[in-house]
Structure formats: C-alpha cells, structure tokens
Design a protein around this motif. Structure first.
Motif, PDB file in Angstrom:
ATOM      1  N   VAL A 341       0.663  -1.192   0.054  1.00  0.00           N
ATOM      2  CA  VAL A 341      -0.279   0.117   0.122  1.00  0.00           C
ATOM      3  C   VAL A 341       1.041   1.697  -0.231  1.00  0.00           C
ATOM      4  O   VAL A 341       1.943   1.580   0.539  1.00  0.00           O
ATOM      5  N   PRO A 342       0.807   2.168  -0.891  1.00  0.00           N
ATOM      6  CA  PRO A 342       1.576   3.016  -0.556  1.00  0.00           C
ATOM      7  C   PRO A 342       1.755   4.311   0.621  1.00  0.00           C
ATOM      8  O   PRO A 342       0.427   4.298   0.915  1.00  0.00           O
ATOM      9  N   GLY A 343       2.712   4.245   0.699  1.00  0.00           N
ATOM     10  CA  GLY A 343       3.196   4.941   2.569  1.00  0.00           C
ATOM     11  C   GLY A 343       2.710   3.990   3.459  1.00  0.00           C
ATOM     12  O   GLY A 343       2.000   4.355   4.757  1.00  0.00           O
ATOM     13  N   ALA A 344       3.205   2.611   3.472  1.00  0.00           N
ATOM     14  CA  ALA A 344       2.897   1.459   3.684  1.00  0.00           C
ATOM     15  C   ALA A 344       3.792   1.787   5.310  1.00  0.00           C
ATOM     16  O   ALA A 344       2.420   1.305   6.014  1.00  0.00           O
ATOM     17  N   ARG A 345       4.789   2.512   5.600  1.00  0.00           N
ATOM     18  CA  ARG A 345       4.816   2.569   7.304  1.00  0.00           C
ATOM     19  C   ARG A 345       4.067   3.110   7.916  1.00  0.00           C
ATOM     20  O   ARG A 345       3.857   3.023   9.234  1.00  0.00           O
ATOM     21  N   LEU A 346       3.494   3.982   7.257  1.00  0.00           N
ATOM     22  CA  LEU A 346       2.409   4.837   8.425  1.00  0.00           C
ATOM     23  C   LEU A 346       0.854   3.889   8.593  1.00  0.00           C
ATOM     24  O   LEU A 346       0.617   4.234   9.357  1.00  0.00           O
ATOM     25  N   TRP A 347       0.241   3.306   7.378  1.00  0.00           N
ATOM     26  CA  TRP A 347      -0.558   2.519   7.937  1.00  0.00           C
ATOM     27  C   TRP A 347      -0.575   0.699   8.575  1.00  0.00           C
ATOM     28  O   TRP A 347      -1.344   0.423   9.091  1.00  0.00           O
ATOM     29  N   HIS A 348       0.768   0.870   8.583  1.00  0.00           N
ATOM     30  CA  HIS A 348       1.096  -0.743   9.570  1.00  0.00           C
ATOM     31  C   HIS A 348       1.475   0.040  10.697  1.00  0.00           C
ATOM     32  O   HIS A 348       1.633  -0.623  11.166  1.00  0.00           O
ATOM     33  N   ARG A 349       1.762   0.692  11.114  1.00  0.00           N
ATOM     34  CA  ARG A 349       2.090   1.818  12.123  1.00  0.00           C
ATOM     35  C   ARG A 349       0.752   1.055  13.340  1.00  0.00           C
ATOM     36  O   ARG A 349      -0.527   1.565  13.117  1.00  0.00           O
ATOM     37  N   ILE A 350       1.538   0.466  14.421  1.00  0.00           N
ATOM     38  CA  ILE A 350       0.251  -0.159  15.499  1.00  0.00           C
ATOM     39  C   ILE A 350       0.347   1.263  16.689  1.00  0.00           C
ATOM     40  O   ILE A 350       1.792   1.543  16.929  1.00  0.00           O
ATOM     41  N   ASN A 351      -0.361   1.447  16.967  1.00  0.00           N
ATOM     42  CA  ASN A 351      -0.686   2.289  18.669  1.00  0.00           C
ATOM     43  C   ASN A 351      -0.225   1.367  19.350  1.00  0.00           C
ATOM     44  O   ASN A 351      -0.790   0.442  19.993  1.00  0.00           O
ATOM     45  N   LYS A 352       0.845   1.155  20.001  1.00  0.00           N
ATOM     46  CA  LYS A 352       1.761   0.717  20.986  1.00  0.00           C
ATOM     47  C   LYS A 352       0.570   0.485  22.278  1.00  0.00           C
ATOM     48  O   LYS A 352       0.573  -0.340  22.746  1.00  0.00           O
ATOM     49  N   ARG A 353      -0.885   1.354  22.785  1.00  0.00           N
ATOM     50  CA  ARG A 353      -1.359   1.875  23.949  1.00  0.00           C
ATOM     51  C   ARG A 353      -2.554   0.817  23.961  1.00  0.00           C
ATOM     52  O   ARG A 353      -3.005  -0.296  24.591  1.00  0.00           O
ATOM     53  N   THR A 354      -2.629   0.989  22.422  1.00  0.00           N
ATOM     54  CA  THR A 354      -4.313   0.036  22.503  1.00  0.00           C
ATOM     55  C   THR A 354      -3.701  -1.392  21.343  1.00  0.00           C
ATOM     56  O   THR A 354      -4.751  -2.300  21.330  1.00  0.00           O
TER      57      THR A 354
END
Length: 501
Positions: A341-354
C-alpha cells in the motif's frame, strides 16, 4: 507461547495485535458486517424496482446456496492460514511459486477496494435511513447533501470508536448479534400482527416488477440478485480478525460459515415479513423519505411505531459500519505490513497503547467517504457502490478457493476442512463468482445516461488499473508476497517490546 502464537510465528509474523477475541466474538464481527438489517433494507428499494417481490424472495435462497459454497471454500483455507492478511496471504501460499507474488498482489487489491466499498455502502445506508428518520421527526429534509454530511459524521464516530474505544468496540460487536436477531423478531412481529391487511402469498412469491427500462425479464431478475449477493458479504472479517482470536484455526472458519448460515435464515424471514406487510407498493417506491422500508413501516404500523422500527434498523446499521471499519483497517494494516500500500510504513504503524492499527482505521474511513461522494451528482451511485463491494470482495474471496482447487491433494489442510468435498465445492464457487463478476458490471437501468450509468467498471479501472500499472512498472521487482518479519527470536523481541508498554 500458546498454539496460536506458535502458528503465527510459523506463518512469519509477530503477535503484534492483542489476542483476546473469543470464537463467539469472531462470529459476531462477521455477522454484524453481513447485517441483514443493513444490506436487505438499504437495497430493498432497488429490489422493488428490479424484479420486485418475486426476484427478492426467490433470489435470496438461490444466492444463499452459492454463498455457502464460497464461504465453505474460504473457511477451509482460513483454517490452514489464520492470519490478518487473509485472502491475499492465502493466494500467495497456494499459487505456483513463479506467479505467487502477482496472485497475492491482485487478490489484495480486489479485497481492498471491496472492503472500502462495503464500508461506504454500509455507512451510506445508515446515513440514508438516519436522514429519513430526521426528516420524519424534525423536518431535516432527505437530500443528497444532508445524507453525505451524515455519512461523514458517522464515519468520524466509527473512526473515533476504533481509535479510542477498542474494548468498547469488542463489547458492542457482541451486543450487535443480539440487536440484529431480536431486532428482526421485533420488526417481523410488528409487521405480522399490527397491520389490518397483508399481501397474499401469490403477490409475495410471484409478483414480478420491472421498472428498469430493460425489456428482458430474466436479465432484470438477475440484476435483482444484487440485493442478496451484496447483503451476504463481509464474512471475510472472521479471517482478518484471526490474529486477535483464540484457537483461530477453528474459530475463524466457524465464524465464516456460522455467520452466513444465521444471516441466511434471519434475512429471509425479514424479507418475507417486510414484503407481506406492503400496503401501497407505488407509495413505498416513491416515498418522500427516499427509504421504501421506512414508508412500509409507517403504512403498516402507524407513524410512531414505524419510526421505532426505523430506529432499530438504524442501530443495526451503525453497529455494522463500526465493525466494517474494524475489519477494513485490519486488512489495510496487513497489506501495508507487506509493503503493498502506498505509504505502507504509516498504515502499518501500531498504536502501542491499544495494540491496534489506528492510522489504518482513518484510511478506511476516508476511503469510504471518497467512494460515496458521487451520490451528490448521481442517484444511482449507491447501487454502484454496492456492486463495487460485491464484485471486489467476491473476486478476492474466490481466488484462493480457485488456487486451492488447483493444488488438489497437495493442499495442506488445517484442523477445519472439507475432506473430499473441497475440490467440487471450490469449482462451483468459482463458476458462480465468474457469473456475478460479469453481471454486476452491466448497466442496471435503461436508457443508459449520465444519471443511470453504472460506474462500477470505472471504479475498478481506476483502482485496479493503477495497481496493475504499479505492478508492471515497479512492484513486480520488489513485492514478493507476504513478508517474513524475522526469525523466531526477532519476532519474540517485537512482542516483548509491545508487552513492555
């Protein structure tokens, strides 16, 4: 390390998402996204014009048989590969090694456009019904502009819930099952016992209506199958949620098949109850609310009770949209994890709190809004969105099933499988999807004008054409299919880092 995490490591991924979902919760997500109170009711007006009662009542079980076969084929593959990537991951593992990456790439993009479109269709339906209620109660007129405004608000709420209310979303998904089942019983019960008269069985099972402009009745009947085929989508959510489900290799397949079976029975009961209760057919079709079921509720049960039934349907649709955003975001997260997906790093990022993919949630919501915007200019846009969802999802559903058929006895079965029935089920399922792929690309009204044009082929040409250009220009040199995140030690390090938060 439990059995689920061990299997996920074997598939190449760390346990990044929190695995707390029960088998019932996994079923609940798919059942909620299928949402008979969303799909059946929002496309009911389309069905009244396109084949009428005969097409809807007989089309439902006809389509249902083939949907069960598609679901069985998917469930068998899901048991072998219980990962959030779902369909595109399965395609990569089942295709011949030389072409595995291409099969995975295009399966993923079909799934992605289908997921975004089904989210748009569900929440658009909720906005349409909510606009009808606000018009009846407060005079907030049912215009395209108002409907799109409500859609934007609903998508924002669903995005916020999936961002900050993760535990609440899980609870609401479980509540949604009972809301749908009890809601159907209440709606059908009112429509059976309150109206002073009902339509005869000959009308419900035999009355054919053609307001499409086409003169060939079988073609119109076939177009009317969209009501059932669109409603019975979204059950791939059980696969996308497997990385968050306990005993995923069994719970995921059972969630797929169980959600289809329960929806088939409850949905047919709903269609029968609604159709028997029609008081004024033309009045429902041309209702000022823009929502024929709302008019049928009011005509059959009076204004107050009718609005109460409308609220039940709106509640179910809101539950459905919320779950659809959840499942859509997991698919985007998994596809981005593998760089597709374009911008893969952004969309794969996990919210570590949730421990959820927050960025993917908002991409899913924004994509759904963009896809629904043509409704501002074309009244047929909603039917086109549902066609895009249906075609996109079912092509993605059946590609791994088709590849499993080609594998034959070389297919490595999971703990839930079809035995010797796997191949014949897959062959029939594949043939059916080929039929509907062609069918729902065709014009739905005549004469074909700017206002009646089915823009489904254009949407596919833009998105999949772009994916094809990207593939041949660049991605085929670096996209190798689902990535392995690391060695067992590296995967455990990722998990330890998340547990430390």
């Amino acid at each position: 390390m439990d059995e689920d995490s061990t299997r996920l490591h074997q598939l190449g991924y760390a346990q990044e998402l929190r695995r707390t979902m029960s088998a019932f919760s996994n079923f609940a997500v798919s059942f909620t996204i299928i949402s008979i109170l969303s799909g059946c009711l929002t496309l009911y007006g389309f069905g009244l014009d396109t084949g009428g009662p005969a097409a809807m009542i007989w089309g439902w079980p006809l389509v249902g048989v083939f949907v069960i076969l598609v679901g069985l084929g998917m469930a068998e593959v899901c048991s072998s590969y219980p990962t959030a990537g779902g369909l595109y991951y399965w395609a990569a593992k089942l295709a011949p090694p030389r072409t595995a990456a291409a099969w995975s790439w295009f399966t993923g993009w079909f799934n992605l456009i289908g997921q975004v479109a089904v989210t748009a269709g569900i929440d658009f339906g909720a906005a349409l019904f909510l606009n009808a209620f606000l018009d009846l109660q407060f005079g907030f007129s049912a215009t395209p502009g108002h409907t799109i405004l409500l859609l934007a608000i609903i998508l924002a709420v669903h995005g916020l819930l999936n961002t900050f209310g993760v535990r609440l979303v899980a609870i609401l998904n479980n509540v949604s099952v009972w809301w749908h089942l009890i809601g159907v019983l209440v709606i059908v019960g009112v429509l059976v016992f309150v109206p002073g008269r009902h339509q005869p069985a000959s009308f419900v099972f035999g009355h054919f209506v053609n307001n499409t402009g086409w003169g060939f009745a079988p073609y119109v009947f076939a177009l009317g199958l969209l009501v059932a085929q669109y409603t019975l989508t979204g059950y791939d959510a059980s696969a996308h949620m497997t990385e968050e489900t306990k005993n995923a290799a069994k719970a995921g397949p059972r969630g797929i098949v169980g959600s289809i079976l329960v929806s088939l029975v409850a949905g047919w009961i709903l269609l029968l109850g609604l159709t028997f209760a029609i008081q004024d057919y033309d009045g429902a079709v041309n209702s000022a609310t823009g929502v024929p079921p709302a008019q049928i509720f009011i005509d059959a049960a009076g204004a107050t009770t009718g609005k109460f039934l409308l609220l039940i349907a709106i509640g179910a649709q809101l539950f459905c949209g919320m779950a659809s955003v959840t499942a859509n975001s997991r698919m985007i997260y998994a596809f981005a994890r593998d760089g597709a997906v374009p911008g893969a790093r952004l969309w794969h990022r996990i919210n570590k709190r949730t421990r959820t993919p927050t960025n993917s949630v908002w991409l899913a919501a924004a994509g759904a809004l963009i896809l629904a915007l043509p409704y501002l200019w074309s009244a047929t846009a909603y039917a086109a969105v549902t066609s895009i969802a249906t075609v996109g999802l079912y092509v993605a559903y059946v590609i791994p099933v088709f590849l499993r058929v080609r594998r034959g006895e070389a297919f490595e079965r999971g703990p839930w499988h079809l035995g010797r029935w796997g191949r014949p089920v897959g062959i029939v399922a594949t043939a059916w999807v080929v039929v509907i792929f062609v069918l729902f690309m065709l014009p739905q009204a005549a004469p074909v004008t700017v206002d009646t044009f089915n823009y489904t082929p254009i949407a596919f040409l833009v998105v999949l054409g772009g994916a094809a250009v990207w593939w041949f220009a660049s991605a085929r040199r670096w996209f190798t299919g689902p990535k392995v995140q690391g060695t067992t030690a590296e995967l455990e390090a990722v998990e330890a880092d998340l547990r430390a938060v």
